[in-house]
Design an enzyme around this catalytic site. Sequence first.
Site, PDB file in Angstrom:
ATOM      1  NE  ARG A 233      -4.236  -1.172  -0.200  1.00  0.00           N
ATOM      2  CZ  ARG A 233      -4.405  -2.090  -1.046  1.00  0.00           C
ATOM      3  NH1 ARG A 233      -3.497  -2.529  -1.749  1.00  0.00           N
ATOM      4  NH2 ARG A 233      -5.571  -2.847  -1.228  1.00  0.00           N
ATOM      5  CD  GLU A 262      -2.943   3.228  -5.735  1.00  0.00           C
ATOM      6  OE1 GLU A 262      -4.066   2.686  -5.860  1.00  0.00           O
ATOM      7  OE2 GLU A 262      -1.893   3.096  -5.409  1.00  0.00           O
ATOM      8  CG  HIS A 279      -3.193  -0.556  -7.347  1.00  0.00           C
ATOM      9  ND1 HIS A 279      -3.474   0.176  -6.067  1.00  0.00           N
ATOM     10  CD2 HIS A 279      -3.251  -1.641  -6.880  1.00  0.00           C
ATOM     11  CE1 HIS A 279      -3.827  -0.828  -5.157  1.00  0.00           C
ATOM     12  NE2 HIS A 279      -3.537  -1.941  -5.539  1.00  0.00           N
TER      13      HIS A 279
END
Length: 319
Positions: A233, A262, A279
């Site tokens: 993370r 994000e 991601h």
Amino acid sequence: MSHRVVSTDAKTADVLTTADWGGHEVTVEILDADQEVDLAGAVDGATALVVDAGTQVTERVLREAAPGLVVRAGIGVDNIDIAAARELSIPVANVPEYCIEEVATQSLSLLLSAWRQLRPYDEQVRAGGWERREQPIRRLSTATVGMVSFGKIAQRFADLLSGFGCELLAYDPYLDEAVADAHGVDLVEFDRLCRESDVLSVHAPLTPETEGLVDETVFSAMPDDGVVVNTGRGGVIDEEALAVALETGDIGGAGLDVLATEPPEAVPTDHPNVVYTPHTGWYSEQAIQECGTTVAEAAVAFLDGETPRTLVDESWISG
């Protein structure tokens, strides 16, 4: 009786709309992530709420919408107010095993790219160059790779690294040492991990204990050619400190699949030996199918009056 399943998870939309709901009459509603919606209003009356990593399931949403079940279509549940869900007796399930292979492979890919400085070389060749950079590169077999957290993804990552001849370390205060031993990894304290790791690979979830854990002290302890990889993370790494460490030469590169925000308004650093991916470490066609199927299985178990196999906190079984 008809049931509504409301989902904000685009990746599993096709799987959920064609899923086997075990004989239950289920209507699946996919919310458009590009549109502003009042999540509580959209979910009100739903049997189950399925969410992606970017959907914040707050106490307000849980109180006002009161879904019967919340399912995170992924591993991390830091975007869900678990304490509020527990207080309200709303069970939360996740999909803890669907992308182990994919994220471990992404970690290895980012490690190799930053260690071998592929991005700077690629940019040089595209610009018409054909020269060895002055920055030295060591053999990977001489490196020590340290892992922050040693769950199933990190364990698979260690297995993939086993053929490279690296020394492997891990820090995980919740892990039985026998698990690390089984993967050829030495379990060590965090300070030692930072001092001895040429590559620091972050696999930790975002919790109050891990937020900002990898900071300027960590970067100062690492060797000047050290590499940081993050597929856990984004908030586990202090991104401002990372940018400073790269610019001052405290470390040599980074590979980041996750960021604190994000999508970001701007990347943390433009350092040439940083590789970013959006991601996407979880992605494969097989992973999407597995994720959607596991989400549906959790919902069916709930509808059948059973405990979902992937319940996040088993203490809820007894209330």
